[in-house]
Design a protein around this motif. Structure first.
Motif, PDB file in Angstrom:
ATOM      1  N   ARG A 166      26.401 -98.019  18.134  1.00 15.43           N
ATOM      2  CA  ARG A 166      26.404 -97.311  19.415  1.00 15.43           C
ATOM      3  C   ARG A 166      26.131 -98.224  20.607  1.00 15.43           C
ATOM      4  O   ARG A 166      26.493 -97.888  21.730  1.00 15.43           O
ATOM      5  N   THR A 167      25.487 -99.357  20.396  1.00 19.65           N
ATOM      6  CA  THR A 167      25.106-100.236  21.499  1.00 19.65           C
ATOM      7  C   THR A 167      25.720-101.618  21.311  1.00 19.65           C
ATOM      8  O   THR A 167      25.697-102.173  20.216  1.00 19.65           O
ATOM      9  N   LEU A 168      26.264-102.152  22.401  1.00 19.81           N
ATOM     10  CA  LEU A 168      26.800-103.503  22.424  1.00 19.81           C
ATOM     11  C   LEU A 168      25.956-104.315  23.389  1.00 19.81           C
ATOM     12  O   LEU A 168      25.841-103.986  24.565  1.00 19.81           O
ATOM     13  N   ASP A 169      25.315-105.361  22.897  1.00 20.37           N
ATOM     14  CA  ASP A 169      24.407-106.191  23.680  1.00 20.37           C
ATOM     15  C   ASP A 169      24.973-107.605  23.704  1.00 20.37           C
ATOM     16  O   ASP A 169      25.169-108.207  22.652  1.00 20.37           O
ATOM     17  N   GLY A 170      25.263-108.110  24.898  1.00 22.60           N
ATOM     18  CA  GLY A 170      25.855-109.439  24.974  1.00 22.60           C
ATOM     19  C   GLY A 170      25.712-110.061  26.341  1.00 22.60           C
ATOM     20  O   GLY A 170      24.899-109.629  27.158  1.00 22.60           O
ATOM     21  N   GLU A 171      26.549-111.065  26.588  1.00 23.21           N
ATOM     22  CA  GLU A 171      26.451-111.820  27.832  1.00 23.21           C
ATOM     23  C   GLU A 171      27.819-112.348  28.240  1.00 23.21           C
ATOM     24  O   GLU A 171      28.600-112.805  27.416  1.00 23.21           O
ATOM     25  N   TRP A 172      28.103-112.244  29.556  1.00 23.29           N
ATOM     26  CA  TRP A 172      29.274-112.884  30.143  1.00 23.29           C
ATOM     27  C   TRP A 172      28.899-114.312  30.493  1.00 23.29           C
ATOM     28  O   TRP A 172      27.833-114.559  31.046  1.00 23.29           O
ATOM     29  N   VAL A 173      29.757-115.243  30.146  1.00 17.28           N
ATOM     30  CA  VAL A 173      29.533-116.668  30.402  1.00 17.28           C
ATOM     31  C   VAL A 173      30.675-117.164  31.276  1.00 17.28           C
ATOM     32  O   VAL A 173      31.846-116.887  30.991  1.00 17.28           O
ATOM     33  N   TYR A 174      30.343-117.893  32.345  1.00 11.60           N
ATOM     34  CA  TYR A 174      31.340-118.446  33.250  1.00 11.60           C
ATOM     35  C   TYR A 174      31.137-119.947  33.384  1.00 11.60           C
ATOM     36  O   TYR A 174      29.999-120.412  33.403  1.00 11.60           O
ATOM     37  N   PRO A 175      32.232-120.697  33.530  1.00 13.35           N
ATOM     38  CA  PRO A 175      32.099-122.140  33.742  1.00 13.35           C
ATOM     39  C   PRO A 175      31.284-122.388  35.017  1.00 13.35           C
ATOM     40  O   PRO A 175      31.493-121.720  36.022  1.00 13.35           O
ATOM     41  N   GLY A 176      30.351-123.272  34.954  1.00 17.52           N
ATOM     42  CA  GLY A 176      29.534-123.579  36.126  1.00 17.52           C
ATOM     43  C   GLY A 176      28.386-122.619  36.344  1.00 17.52           C
ATOM     44  O   GLY A 176      27.687-122.692  37.339  1.00 17.52           O
ATOM     45  N   GLY A 177      28.175-121.671  35.427  1.00 19.92           N
ATOM     46  CA  GLY A 177      27.052-120.737  35.537  1.00 19.92           C
ATOM     47  C   GLY A 177      27.463-119.425  36.184  1.00 19.92           C
ATOM     48  O   GLY A 177      28.632-119.164  36.446  1.00 19.92           O
ATOM     49  N   GLY A 178      26.492-118.595  36.436  1.00 19.24           N
ATOM     50  CA  GLY A 178      26.732-117.321  37.095  1.00 19.24           C
ATOM     51  C   GLY A 178      27.018-116.171  36.150  1.00 19.24           C
ATOM     52  O   GLY A 178      27.391-115.095  36.588  1.00 19.24           O
ATOM     53  N   GLY A 179      26.853-116.371  34.851  1.00 19.21           N
ATOM     54  CA  GLY A 179      27.057-115.294  33.890  1.00 19.21           C
ATOM     55  C   GLY A 179      25.939-114.271  33.962  1.00 19.21           C
ATOM     56  O   GLY A 179      24.973-114.432  34.707  1.00 19.21           O
ATOM     57  N   TYR A 180      26.075-113.195  33.214  1.00 18.41           N
ATOM     58  CA  TYR A 180      25.037-112.168  33.206  1.00 18.41           C
ATOM     59  C   TYR A 180      25.033-111.417  31.885  1.00 18.41           C
ATOM     60  O   TYR A 180      26.023-111.340  31.190  1.00 18.41           O
ATOM     61  N   ARG A 181      23.890-110.841  31.578  1.00 20.78           N
ATOM     62  CA  ARG A 181      23.706-110.046  30.362  1.00 20.78           C
ATOM     63  C   ARG A 181      24.268-108.656  30.594  1.00 20.78           C
ATOM     64  O   ARG A 181      24.210-108.121  31.702  1.00 20.78           O
ATOM     65  N   SER A 182      24.782-108.051  29.544  1.00 21.20           N
ATOM     66  CA  SER A 182      25.334-106.715  29.611  1.00 21.20           C
ATOM     67  C   SER A 182      24.947-105.933  28.360  1.00 21.20           C
ATOM     68  O   SER A 182      25.084-106.433  27.252  1.00 21.20           O
ATOM     69  N   VAL A 183      24.445-104.719  28.558  1.00 20.38           N
ATOM     70  CA  VAL A 183      24.118-103.826  27.448  1.00 20.38           C
ATOM     71  C   VAL A 183      24.854-102.525  27.692  1.00 20.38           C
ATOM     72  O   VAL A 183      24.696-101.906  28.744  1.00 20.38           O
ATOM     73  N   MET A 184      25.676-102.112  26.727  1.00 19.00           N
ATOM     74  CA  MET A 184      26.459-100.884  26.843  1.00 19.00           C
ATOM     75  C   MET A 184      26.084 -99.970  25.678  1.00 19.00           C
ATOM     76  O   MET A 184      26.024-100.417  24.544  1.00 19.00           O
TER      77      MET A 184
END
Length: 78
Positions: A57-75
């Motif tokens: 039911r839950t997806l827990d992860g992180e967006w990663v971008y070159p040079g930083g600026g990613g963020y965690r996401s929980v759905m």
């Protein structure tokens, strides 16, 4: 139906898929309980990687971008 079941249904037996959204192609891959989404081609340095919970039911992860600026996401599917 869990969120994991929905993703499995969308990606089918191969566990892979893609779509074009606002001019960008996203490539999806589901391996066991881990979902990876690349912005652009598979292997792109901009990607999301998340793991589904045991109940799917839950997806827990992180967006990663070159040079930083990613963020965690929980759905969570209710």
């Amino acid at each position: 139906m869990s969120a994991l079941d929905l993703v499995r249904g969308e990606l089918g037996r191969r566990g892979e898929g893609s779509r074009r959204l606002r001019g960008t192609t996203e490539v999806y891959e589901l391996t066991d309980d881990t979902l990876t989404i690349w912005a652009g081609a598979k292997g792109s340095p901009a990607y999301f990687e998340g793991t589904f919970s045991a109940d799917g039911r839950t997806l827990d992860g992180e967006w990663v971008y070159p040079g930083g600026g990613g963020y965690r996401s929980v759905m969570t599917r209710r």
